[in-house]
Design a protein around this motif. Structure first.
Motif, PDB file in Angstrom:
ATOM      1  N   ARG A 180      41.874  31.604  49.412  1.00 29.02           N
ATOM      2  CA  ARG A 180      42.991  31.282  48.525  1.00 29.02           C
ATOM      3  C   ARG A 180      43.076  29.804  48.181  1.00 29.02           C
ATOM      4  N   SER A 181      42.250  28.989  48.739  1.00 29.17           N
ATOM      5  CA  SER A 181      42.351  27.550  48.568  1.00 29.17           C
ATOM      6  C   SER A 181      42.036  27.132  47.138  1.00 29.17           C
ATOM      7  N   VAL A 182      42.822  26.212  46.628  1.00 30.09           N
ATOM      8  CA  VAL A 182      42.565  25.691  45.288  1.00 30.09           C
ATOM      9  C   VAL A 182      41.252  24.911  45.273  1.00 30.09           C
ATOM     10  N   LEU A 183      40.903  24.286  46.376  1.00 30.55           N
ATOM     11  CA  LEU A 183      39.647  23.530  46.428  1.00 30.55           C
ATOM     12  C   LEU A 183      38.432  24.446  46.318  1.00 30.55           C
ATOM     13  N   ILE A 184      38.495  25.609  46.923  1.00 32.96           N
ATOM     14  CA  ILE A 184      37.380  26.556  46.816  1.00 32.96           C
ATOM     15  C   ILE A 184      37.255  27.065  45.383  1.00 32.96           C
ATOM     16  N   HIS A 185      38.375  27.355  44.756  1.00 28.30           N
ATOM     17  CA  HIS A 185      38.331  27.802  43.364  1.00 28.30           C
ATOM     18  C   HIS A 185      37.809  26.690  42.450  1.00 28.30           C
ATOM     19  N   PHE A 214      38.994  26.585  33.794  1.00 28.68           N
ATOM     20  CA  PHE A 214      38.928  28.024  34.054  1.00 28.68           C
ATOM     21  C   PHE A 214      39.377  28.314  35.478  1.00 28.68           C
ATOM     22  N   ALA A 215      38.807  27.586  36.431  1.00 30.06           N
ATOM     23  CA  ALA A 215      39.099  27.837  37.846  1.00 30.06           C
ATOM     24  C   ALA A 215      40.557  27.546  38.184  1.00 30.06           C
ATOM     25  N   LEU A 216      41.077  26.445  37.687  1.00 29.28           N
ATOM     26  CA  LEU A 216      42.455  26.087  38.001  1.00 29.28           C
ATOM     27  C   LEU A 216      43.438  27.076  37.380  1.00 29.28           C
ATOM     28  N   THR A 217      43.182  27.482  36.154  1.00 29.91           N
ATOM     29  CA  THR A 217      44.062  28.448  35.499  1.00 29.91           C
ATOM     30  C   THR A 217      44.046  29.780  36.229  1.00 29.91           C
ATOM     31  N   TYR A 218      42.870  30.242  36.621  1.00 30.32           N
ATOM     32  CA  TYR A 218      42.808  31.508  37.345  1.00 30.32           C
ATOM     33  C   TYR A 218      43.507  31.390  38.692  1.00 30.32           C
ATOM     34  N   TRP A 219      43.309  30.277  39.389  1.00 33.44           N
ATOM     35  CA  TRP A 219      43.953  30.125  40.704  1.00 33.44           C
ATOM     36  C   TRP A 219      45.465  30.144  40.573  1.00 33.44           C
ATOM     37  N   VAL A 220      45.999  29.453  39.557  1.00 35.69           N
ATOM     38  CA  VAL A 220      47.456  29.409  39.380  1.00 35.69           C
ATOM     39  C   VAL A 220      48.007  30.806  39.094  1.00 35.69           C
ATOM     40  N   LEU A 221      47.307  31.582  38.297  1.00 38.43           N
ATOM     41  CA  LEU A 221      47.819  32.897  37.907  1.00 38.43           C
ATOM     42  C   LEU A 221      47.548  33.988  38.941  1.00 38.43           C
ATOM     43  N   ALA A 222      46.366  34.009  39.524  1.00 38.83           N
ATOM     44  CA  ALA A 222      46.034  35.135  40.396  1.00 38.83           C
ATOM     45  C   ALA A 222      45.320  34.748  41.683  1.00 38.83           C
ATOM     46  N   GLY A 223      44.627  33.650  41.711  1.00 38.54           N
ATOM     47  CA  GLY A 223      43.786  33.318  42.858  1.00 38.54           C
ATOM     48  C   GLY A 223      44.524  32.876  44.096  1.00 38.54           C
ATOM     49  N   HIS A 224      45.722  32.341  43.953  1.00 42.18           N
ATOM     50  CA  HIS A 224      46.444  31.869  45.131  1.00 42.18           C
ATOM     51  C   HIS A 224      46.945  33.016  46.007  1.00 42.18           C
ATOM     52  N   ARG A 225      46.791  34.234  45.533  1.00 45.48           N
ATOM     53  CA  ARG A 225      47.175  35.400  46.332  1.00 45.48           C
ATOM     54  C   ARG A 225      45.961  36.251  46.696  1.00 45.48           C
ATOM     55  N   ALA A 226      44.784  35.667  46.689  1.00 51.01           N
ATOM     56  CA  ALA A 226      43.561  36.421  46.942  1.00 51.01           C
ATOM     57  C   ALA A 226      43.582  37.042  48.331  1.00 51.01           C
ATOM     58  N   GLY A 227      43.339  38.324  48.386  1.00 48.75           N
ATOM     59  CA  GLY A 227      43.254  39.022  49.654  1.00 48.75           C
ATOM     60  C   GLY A 227      44.502  38.929  50.499  1.00 48.75           C
ATOM     61  N   ARG A 228      45.638  38.814  49.853  1.00 46.46           N
ATOM     62  CA  ARG A 228      46.890  38.634  50.587  1.00 46.46           C
ATOM     63  C   ARG A 228      47.113  39.802  51.536  1.00 46.46           C
ATOM     64  N   PRO A 229      47.272  39.498  52.817  1.00 44.78           N
ATOM     65  CA  PRO A 229      47.499  40.594  53.766  1.00 44.78           C
ATOM     66  C   PRO A 229      48.917  41.119  53.650  1.00 44.78           C
ATOM     67  N   ARG A 230      49.090  42.326  54.065  1.00 43.67           N
ATOM     68  CA  ARG A 230      50.441  42.884  54.099  1.00 43.67           C
ATOM     69  C   ARG A 230      51.203  42.232  55.230  1.00 43.67           C
ATOM     70  N   ARG A 231      52.434  41.981  54.984  1.00 46.21           N
ATOM     71  CA  ARG A 231      53.259  41.371  56.015  1.00 46.21           C
ATOM     72  C   ARG A 231      53.617  42.419  57.059  1.00 46.21           C
ATOM     73  N   PRO A 232      53.375  42.083  58.312  1.00 46.57           N
ATOM     74  CA  PRO A 232      53.727  43.063  59.344  1.00 46.57           C
ATOM     75  C   PRO A 232      55.239  43.169  59.480  1.00 46.57           C
ATOM     76  N   SER A 233      55.651  44.337  59.857  1.00 46.68           N
ATOM     77  CA  SER A 233      57.092  44.517  60.052  1.00 46.68           C
ATOM     78  C   SER A 233      57.512  43.712  61.280  1.00 46.68           C
ATOM     79  N   PRO A 234      58.638  43.065  61.184  1.00 51.07           N
ATOM     80  CA  PRO A 234      59.054  42.235  62.314  1.00 51.07           C
ATOM     81  C   PRO A 234      59.356  43.101  63.533  1.00 51.07           C
TER      82      PRO A 234
END
Length: 148
Positions: A79-84, A118-138
């Motif tokens: 999810r890192s902006v630097l990787i994108h 291209f990379a920065l625009t994609y990261w802002v719109l969709a890349g910052h949530r890449a592979g977002r895990p489901r939040r475990p129930s507390p």
């Protein structure tokens, strides 16, 4: 459900808008646009058609490398902006040195900047949530009985 909607809508929209940002970055240094351009409808239509054609061409060329990076970033949760930005820099540099105008430094620079846009625009719109895990129930925290 949110993962399905993200894959069906957010990622394709992010890709299309990233192609538009890259087309803008490629065309902007080479255009001489003044207010007179927008008063003439034919010039405005010509500018819009050129922009649309450039965005479609970028999407056509960048689709397979983007798809590879998309699968890797989703699977590895990158999810890192630097990787994108690094991926955009590498893609722009490869595209800059692969075309027929390899000697033109202005075009090479614009192509690298287009990869970064291209990379920065994609990261802002969709890349910052890449592979977002489901939040475990507390889970409830066990309460220790008070000692008197």
């Amino acid at each position: 459900m949110s993962t399905v909607l993200r894959i069906l809508f957010l990622i394709p929209i992010g890709f299309m808008l990233a192609c538009c940002a890259a087309a803008f970055a490629l065309l902007w240094p080479f255009l001489d646009i003044g207010w007179a351009t927008f008063t003439d409808p034919m010039q405005t239509i010509q500018l819009a058609m050129g922009f649309t054609t450039m965005a479609a061409g970028i999407g056509w060329v960048a689709f397979v490398p983007f798809l590879i990076f998309l699968v890797l970033s989703e699977a590895l949760r990158l999810r890192s902006v630097l990787i994108h930005l690094l991926a955009g820099l590498v893609g722009g540099a490869v595209a800059a040195h692969a075309g027929p105008a390899v000697g033109d430094m202005r075009l090479q620079t614009a192509t690298i900047v287009a990869g970064l846009a291209f990379a920065l625009t994609y990261w802002v719109l969709a890349g910052h949530r890449a592979g977002r895990p489901r939040r475990p129930s507390p889970s409830p925290i066990p309460v220790q009985p008070a000692k008197d």
